[in-house]
Write an enzyme that holds these catalytic residues in place. Sequence first.
Site, short mmCIF file in Angstrom:
data_model
loop_
_atom_site.label_atom_id
_atom_site.label_comp_id
_atom_site.label_asym_id
_atom_site.label_seq_id
_atom_site.Cartn_x
_atom_site.Cartn_y
_atom_site.Cartn_z
N ALA A 57 -25.86 20.16 26.84
CA ALA A 57 -25.03 21.36 27.25
C ALA A 57 -26.17 22.79 27.28
O ALA A 57 -25.67 23.93 27.31
CB ALA A 57 -24.12 21.66 26.20
N ARG A 96 -17.13 0.30 12.30
CA ARG A 96 -16.43 1.03 13.10
C ARG A 96 -15.05 0.42 13.83
O ARG A 96 -14.27 1.28 14.18
CB ARG A 96 -17.15 1.68 14.25
CG ARG A 96 -18.48 2.51 13.83
CD ARG A 96 -17.97 3.40 12.68
NE ARG A 96 -19.11 4.23 12.33
CZ ARG A 96 -19.08 5.21 11.38
NH1 ARG A 96 -17.95 5.73 10.94
NH2 ARG A 96 -20.16 5.78 11.14
#
Lengths: 303, 303, 303, 303
Positions: free
Chosen positions: A123, A223
């Site tokens: 970004a 996870r």
Amino acid sequence: MPLTPEQQAEIEEQRAHPQPTLRAVAPGMEKHLYTAHQVLDHGLVRVIDYMGDDNAITQAARVSYGRGTKSVSNDEGLIRYLMRHWHSTPFEMCEVKFHVKLPVFVARQWIRHRTANVNEYSARYSILDREFYIPAPEQLAAQSTVNNQGRGAVLEGAEAARVLDLLREDAMRSYDNYEQMLSQDGQQGLARELARMNLPANIYTQWYWKVDLHNLFHFLRLRADAHAQFEIRAFAEVMCAITRDWVPYAYAAFEDYRLGGTQLSGKGVAILKRRLAGETVTAENSGLSKGEWREFAAIWGEN
Amino acid sequence: MPLTPEQQAEIEEQRAHPQPTLRAVAPGMEKHLYTAHQVLDHGLVRVIDYMGDDNAITQAARVSYGRGTKSVSNDEGLIRYLMRHWHSTPFEMCEVKFHVKLPVFVARQWIRHRTANVNEYSARYSILDREFYIPAPEQLAAQSTVNNQGRGAVLEGAEAARVLDLLREDAMRSYDNYEQMLSQDGQQGLARELARMNLPANIYTQWYWKVDLHNLFHFLRLRADAHAQFEIRAFAEVMCAITRDWVPYAYAAFEDYRLGGTQLSGKGVAILKRRLAGETVTAENSGLSKGEWREFAAIWGEN
Amino acid sequence: MPLTPEQQAEIEEQRAHPQPTLRAVAPGMEKHLYTAHQVLDHGLVRVIDYMGDDNAITQAARVSYGRGTKSVSNDEGLIRYLMRHWHSTPFEMCEVKFHVKLPVFVARQWIRHRTANVNEYSARYSILDREFYIPAPEQLAAQSTVNNQGRGAVLEGAEAARVLDLLREDAMRSYDNYEQMLSQDGQQGLARELARMNLPANIYTQWYWKVDLHNLFHFLRLRADAHAQFEIRAFAEVMCAITRDWVPYAYAAFEDYRLGGTQLSGKGVAILKRRLAGETVTAENSGLSKGEWREFAAIWGEN
Amino acid sequence: MPLTPEQQAEIEEQRAHPQPTLRAVAPGMEKHLYTAHQVLDHGLVRVIDYMGDDNAITQAARVSYGRGTKSVSNDEGLIRYLMRHWHSTPFEMCEVKFHVKLPVFVARQWIRHRTANVNEYSARYSILDREFYIPAPEQLAAQSTVNNQGRGAVLEGAEAARVLDLLREDAMRSYDNYEQMLSQDGQQGLARELARMNLPANIYTQWYWKVDLHNLFHFLRLRADAHAQFEIRAFAEVMCAITRDWVPYAYAAFEDYRLGGTQLSGKGVAILKRRLAGETVTAENSGLSKGEWREFAAIWGEN
């Protein structure tokens, strides 16, 4: 959110032109290549490339153990042996590269797994899209009252509606303001590397993530676990299904020894032996702390 | 933002009780221990612990190179030799642990350095404080027109004011809503692991970050560089000053060979040799691309 | 030593059956697959598998830098840009797996590169073959008189013959005794994990070695360098040639910026600028140490 | 072999001058600093430096988990919780640096643990000493008949004597020839980097080895295990004793959960539950392979 027609066209183009190779080919994985598996509301997982298959694991093990591996005659047995005895290096001989689109707060958990290669959308260079994760109603849960890092009951009625409104409105407003700060229409326009600081953690980012099979299993064990936060687990479960298709023997061993197994402490072994010998072991005479007993009893029962 | 009285008291307590040790002690580093160096508006860097000093580097090198290192008679010369020849392992023999408080968008850049140990404050377990990075006016810059990832001129007047207002208002509103979603006052209260997704990337987080000196230098070379984003550079510069006090010889070598040095390509070497021989080399006859010539000329001049 | 007929047959079998894949295929690398490149007297390098090509590097960079990379319109230019600016993560998106047969003393240097995956033949499990590295006469060099870790003039006449005899005889005798200790003919037979301790460091071992392209380049920069020991350089040079065929743009950039380039210190930059301005800079007025001046002058001349 | 008087004097000098520090001090570790623990016939382990103590682990955990860790009120309980739940990062906050002298064949196993920092004595630069590992008679064992990588019964009588003679003679001869090739007396003298190839794998080398506590525990779990080769286990056991003195709570948790614990597969859990319910489970109706059953029964008995 469906893929854009452009993305869909690109995937179809990539899937249309098989080429010959002399490398190991995993048929179960070829069918996943480039295909976008949707995760959460706007996320995705795509396999971009892979190296090796079940046979690449045993091939490497046979380099290591030479004649010693002859006694385990088949690939499946050898793979189970390697997994059982924590021989990790043969599993490192397989590699996979995923394209993942995921909310920033999930990316922040994910990146803590350091033994992987990552290229994330920047970004600083580029402008992020207006895409935010908004939980489905059944995922909008209260803070757990027993677990500091978990969820409790699903929120209901007015509270749930209020939360969804707040999340949506703050996301839209912060993105509007992000665009306004960047705009060069009648003003200079703020640097992208600064404007991005206004965006909340449920905005989507994306990355290429490349990892070897041993470290992928480690990631999946943590996870895809019931204690992992739902949002990262959603990704892990898709990756479990892909991995099962890629290396079926290795995945089955992983499932039996890691996902479905359990770790016992020295004290835990002693308690089970007492029970097997007919003794009644309770929280009081177990020698375990309260928390430890609770976890032990969840698997083995109260006595 | 000043430290709280509690934090200040804790630091003074820690600094009040030296204990004897047989380990190597770096006097220049002892004076930094626990002391908070403020960075940006609410950030900080504190040294929590360290291992080794300049002498630990040469001691390790002398284990490696044995009698071979006798010819470099002093520590400073040996350290310069090691740095010049990219002998990285002796520098890995020193280690440092920092406590850092930093905005999330800086943390996201920082964590890409994988060869370090990290314990970050978890917003799954705990509630983040209402602390946001708001750039100082002189840091509020426009997007660079020449560099996709850089800043250009400082914003002025109404545009600057507007940006600051937006950043402040969005930060406050998102935090208000974070608190409201978490609140258990008359409602269930959203799970912390979900509520955090509403917080923008300029909120402060904190972590313990532990790294060896070789990897710290690598981090500092990239992040104290003029091309690094100002906000991470502010941290890197404080850490440079601390490192100079800790290992003065190693830092001086790092400054000369890395921070102050430059890498020449084979083509660059050839151009400089032509110039030294009296030839005029221009963009056109250099054999470099436009971008490469621009970077070359920034150091060596146009001809 | 030629490959055995069995090994040759296995390679031909592997090369005879291309299969279709949707993954990126690097034609220049396909031709190397499984083929044994001989190195030294009994060593070899074979490509077992690979992931990615030049395009995989720019594809990953474009995920990272998004629209920001559009300005560099072609793959070659972008790859050069990435290499010049030490953007290492896109190069990590390619991976290669080699089968290497090498003397133990070379393996001991090689293994110091930690960011790779390795499966080595285990002499605890299996019996090593009677294969030893004996230097070719032109590699039989005296200790360097200027470099603590280098070679000087080639040995000649009786001394060279004596060295070769000693190396051959000790290798054969130690192997004979290894076999005798292992033998279960009329005795129990020593455990393999113990018997191996009798074998000298020029015996050959073998391993699978898997590494990403960024770390491969790092390895090649250090080990294909003129200062690397000849025996490991021989392997590195074969791997350079293979890598050039695999990722031609990336290799060309590596060659220009790393292999053919040089690192200048801040002091070195200042000296070159003085020279470019017409000043005569000598060892005395350079500000460099003697050793540093010698290395500087080797590239840039005495004044 | 006893330390030389010079080494002994250096250790005493280092131990004679404690200095004040503000860092965490672990009293149990201070007493080990610099002291040489002898291992095997000529090996040693010395602590050169350390960072952190039990409290450094919980301090880091409390940064991570913030208010969430308040519920575990004491350090010991928190450390056990962290170990039980595989929270590895707090243990990475402690670091230790050892000086180790060890046979080359042990070093080759040891170096496979990649997440550590190493500076090894270089036989390219320097000349190795005439020191070889010769097993004690009770360690001179036959190849195991059941385990491809293990030892069986101790060798006896003439066979044992023959093996010891061969090991000693080959070591001495190879070292004599090493010295003769290096000699510059009346000849040029072979380069050190070449001459070393004649030395067998039981020669001693030495290194500085630095590692964090999490990775040290991983090393100790594998290398202090009964299946590890005796020679590396001898080092691991000394390091276990040192670590117990350094971080007593962490070590106790490691001992209970890792060294003394066991991993059960999903199938193993199911079998134990059947037994607890009163069923007789045998090899035949267990669903385990023969090898797996043998390992299972070794802990839990035949039925």
